[in-house]
Design a protein around this motif. Structure first.
Motif, PDB file in Angstrom:
ATOM      1  N   UNK A  48       0.831  -1.200   0.000  1.00 24.61           N
ATOM      2  CA  UNK A  48       0.000   0.000   0.000  1.00 24.61           C
ATOM      3  C   UNK A  48       0.864   1.248   0.000  1.00 24.61           C
ATOM      4  N   UNK A  49       0.394   2.272  -0.685  1.00 23.24           N
ATOM      5  CA  UNK A  49       0.956   3.616  -0.573  1.00 23.24           C
ATOM      6  C   UNK A  49      -0.080   4.435   0.198  1.00 23.24           C
ATOM      7  N   UNK A  50       0.361   5.041   1.277  1.00 21.64           N
ATOM      8  CA  UNK A  50      -0.509   5.888   2.075  1.00 21.64           C
ATOM      9  C   UNK A  50       0.007   7.313   2.022  1.00 21.64           C
ATOM     10  N   UNK A  51      -0.888   8.267   2.120  1.00 27.75           N
ATOM     11  CA  UNK A  51      -0.468   9.656   2.089  1.00 27.75           C
ATOM     12  C   UNK A  51      -1.588  10.566   2.513  1.00 27.75           C
ATOM     13  N   UNK A  52      -1.345  11.864   2.311  1.00 22.64           N
ATOM     14  CA  UNK A  52      -2.326  12.858   2.717  1.00 22.64           C
ATOM     15  C   UNK A  52      -2.143  14.124   1.890  1.00 22.64           C
TER      16      UNK A  52
END
Length: 192
Positions: A48-52
């Motif tokens: 997974x790539x998580x970000x904001x």
């Protein structure tokens, strides 16, 4: 810190509610970091790539006696994307994904709110991302409301939604597992 308008999301995803004259007006507390637009997308089906999105602003109106009249408006600066890796963020800002040089803002404007439970509902609205406007639905839960230690009054919500990248003109195809992005939105509004 400069403010930019977006959604999404966003949030995105951003957001709460507005209605009749008796509705209370809230400004989303982004200055004290009590609001978040976060995303999660599969990386090739392997992880997974998580970000904001670090820069956004918005407001909502909410009437406890008539929650179905709630409205929300959020503007996001897509160039503030932050996946905790500078090279990837540069790629995300480019034409393969968000194309921020051409589309400097993303916006979400609610069109309706359907109450589904004591503290839950479906927030519908128009998300504009990369110059494409499409209707989306956000599953919303009200977390709570009440006085804060500084003499103010706050109300908080969280929401989730999924976006198909191709629906917003994002041309990059990273395979079947990476065609959708999940958005998690957490907002705390300060009553004005």
């Amino acid at each position: 810190m400069k403010k930019y308008l977006l959604a999404s999301l966003l949030t995105v995803a951003g957001f709460a509610l507005s209605g009749p004259v008796s509705a209370e007006h809230y400004v989303i507390d982004t200055q004290k970091a009590h609001a978040f637009i976060q995303f999660k997308i599969s990386h090739l089906g392997y992880s997974w790539v998580l970000g904001r999105f670090n820069e956004f602003e918005g407001s909502f109106d909410y009437d406890e006696k008539n929650p179905s009249a709630a409205t929300v408006s959020v503007t996001v600066n897509p160039a503030s994307v932050d996946s905790n890796f500078a090279e990837r963020d540069k790629h995300l800002r480019g034409p393969d994904f968000l194309n921020v040089d051409e589309f400097a803002t993303a916006t979400f404007k609610s069109t309706s709110y359907e109450v589904t439970g004591d503290n839950t509902g479906l927030l519908k609205g128009d998300l504009t991302l990369r110059g494409v406007t499409r209707p989306i639905t956000i599953d919303v839960t009200q977390i709570g409301a009440g006085k804060d230690p500084w003499g103010g009054y706050r109300r908080g919500f969280e929401g989730t939604t999924r976006l198909t990248l191709a629906d917003f003109g994002i041309p990059t195809n990273l395979g079947p597992a990476s065609q959708e992005v999940e958005l998690f939105l957490s907002v705390e509004g300060i009553r004005q």
